[in-house]
Scaffold this motif. Structure first.
Motif, short mmCIF file in Angstrom:
data_model
loop_
_atom_site.label_atom_id
_atom_site.label_comp_id
_atom_site.label_asym_id
_atom_site.label_seq_id
_atom_site.Cartn_x
_atom_site.Cartn_y
_atom_site.Cartn_z
N HIS A 260 0.53 9.13 -8.28
CA HIS A 260 -0.43 8.16 -8.86
C HIS A 260 0.29 7.16 -9.77
O HIS A 260 -0.07 5.99 -9.80
CB HIS A 260 -1.53 8.90 -9.62
N GLU A 261 1.30 7.62 -10.49
CA GLU A 261 2.06 6.70 -11.35
C GLU A 261 2.86 5.71 -10.51
O GLU A 261 2.98 4.55 -10.87
CB GLU A 261 2.99 7.49 -12.26
N GLN B 144 12.62 3.40 -14.49
CA GLN B 144 11.37 4.15 -14.59
C GLN B 144 11.57 5.60 -14.12
O GLN B 144 12.44 5.89 -13.31
CB GLN B 144 10.28 3.52 -13.72
N SER C 177 1.08 -1.37 -7.81
CA SER C 177 -0.02 -2.33 -7.97
C SER C 177 0.30 -3.38 -9.02
O SER C 177 0.08 -4.57 -8.82
CB SER C 177 -1.31 -1.62 -8.33
N VAL C 178 0.82 -2.93 -10.15
CA VAL C 178 1.14 -3.85 -11.25
C VAL C 178 2.24 -4.82 -10.83
O VAL C 178 2.14 -6.04 -11.03
CB VAL C 178 1.53 -3.07 -12.52
N PHE D 239 8.81 8.66 -12.83
CA PHE D 239 7.41 8.89 -12.52
C PHE D 239 7.12 10.37 -12.40
O PHE D 239 7.88 11.11 -11.79
CB PHE D 239 7.02 8.18 -11.23
N GLU E 214 1.98 4.66 -7.52
CA GLU E 214 1.00 3.72 -6.97
C GLU E 214 0.56 2.70 -8.02
O GLU E 214 0.39 1.52 -7.72
CB GLU E 214 -0.21 4.49 -6.43
N ARG E 215 0.41 3.14 -9.25
CA ARG E 215 0.04 2.22 -10.33
C ARG E 215 1.17 1.20 -10.58
O ARG E 215 0.90 0.01 -10.72
CB ARG E 215 -0.23 3.02 -11.61
N ALA E 216 2.42 1.66 -10.60
CA ALA E 216 3.56 0.75 -10.78
C ALA E 216 3.63 -0.24 -9.63
O ALA E 216 3.93 -1.43 -9.84
CB ALA E 216 4.85 1.54 -10.90
N ARG F 218 0.84 -1.18 0.00
CA ARG F 218 0.00 0.00 0.00
C ARG F 218 0.88 1.24 0.00
O ARG F 218 1.98 1.23 0.52
CB ARG F 218 -0.96 0.01 1.18
N CYS F 219 0.40 2.30 -0.63
CA CYS F 219 1.11 3.58 -0.68
C CYS F 219 0.57 4.49 0.41
O CYS F 219 -0.60 4.42 0.77
CB CYS F 219 0.91 4.26 -2.03
#
Length: 175
Positions: free
Chosen positions: A135-136, A129, A142-143, A131, A138-140, A48-49
């Motif tokens: 939000h980017e 990467q 999650s993936v 960012f 957090e998306r990375a 979690r972020c």
């Protein structure tokens, strides 16, 4: 000694000493902390972020752990970060007796299997990467967590046992 007839390499002074520049590093205003918990039984991870690394966000991770493991006792092996042992965290844990904290000794991070998972996570989520915002990130996160959880296996601390072939080579004598 012959005097130098060419300019020194970048980062070196004319008298042959390394130039020590002050280290400048900044994360900017948009900081993101990633919390994680590894379930060694099957290798699954919860991440979690959070905008800050504090007791409140650590307790949110503990709530996620408790929800992901609805039955039985939960032993949480953790390092000695102040938010893991704060009064707020200890007070919250009193009301949740299924969760039991075990702290690893100071300076013994190799005992924490989570550290090995973080190495894989950083490679998959962040290597190469850049960012633009939280939000980017957090998306990375999650993936990468989903991908690592798909191929998860139980985590075992230590080396695998030696093969029979290795033992044979080790103890066989040649005449």
């Amino acid at each position: 000694m012959t005097p130098r007839t060419f300019a020194p390499a970048p980062g070196w002074s004319a008298d042959g000493h390394r130039i020590k520049a002050p280290l400048e590093y900044s994360r900017g205003d948009d900081k993101v902390w990633i919390y994680g918990a590894l379930r060694v039984r099957d290798g699954k991870e919860i991440t979690r972020c959070a905008a800050a690394r504090n007791s409140k966000n650590y307790i949110e991770l503990l709530k996620d752990i408790e929800a992901d493991n609805p039955t039985g006792d939960i032993f949480i092996i953790t390092d000695n970060l102040s938010s893991h042992n704060s009064l707020e965290t200890r007070t919250w844990l009193v009301d949740h007796p299924r969760l039991q904290h075990i702290f690893i000794p100071k300076g013994a991070c190799w005992l924490n299997l989570q550290e090995g998972w973080w190495r894989l996570f950083r490679r998959d989520a962040f290597a190469g990467q850049s960012f633009a915002n939280a939000h980017e990130i957090e998306r990375a996160m999650s993936v990468a967590t989903a991908q690592l959880n798909r191929r998860a296996k139980p985590w075992i601390w230590g080396r695998p046992p030696k093969t029979r072939r290795h033992l044979h080579r080790l103890f066989s004598y040649r005449l």
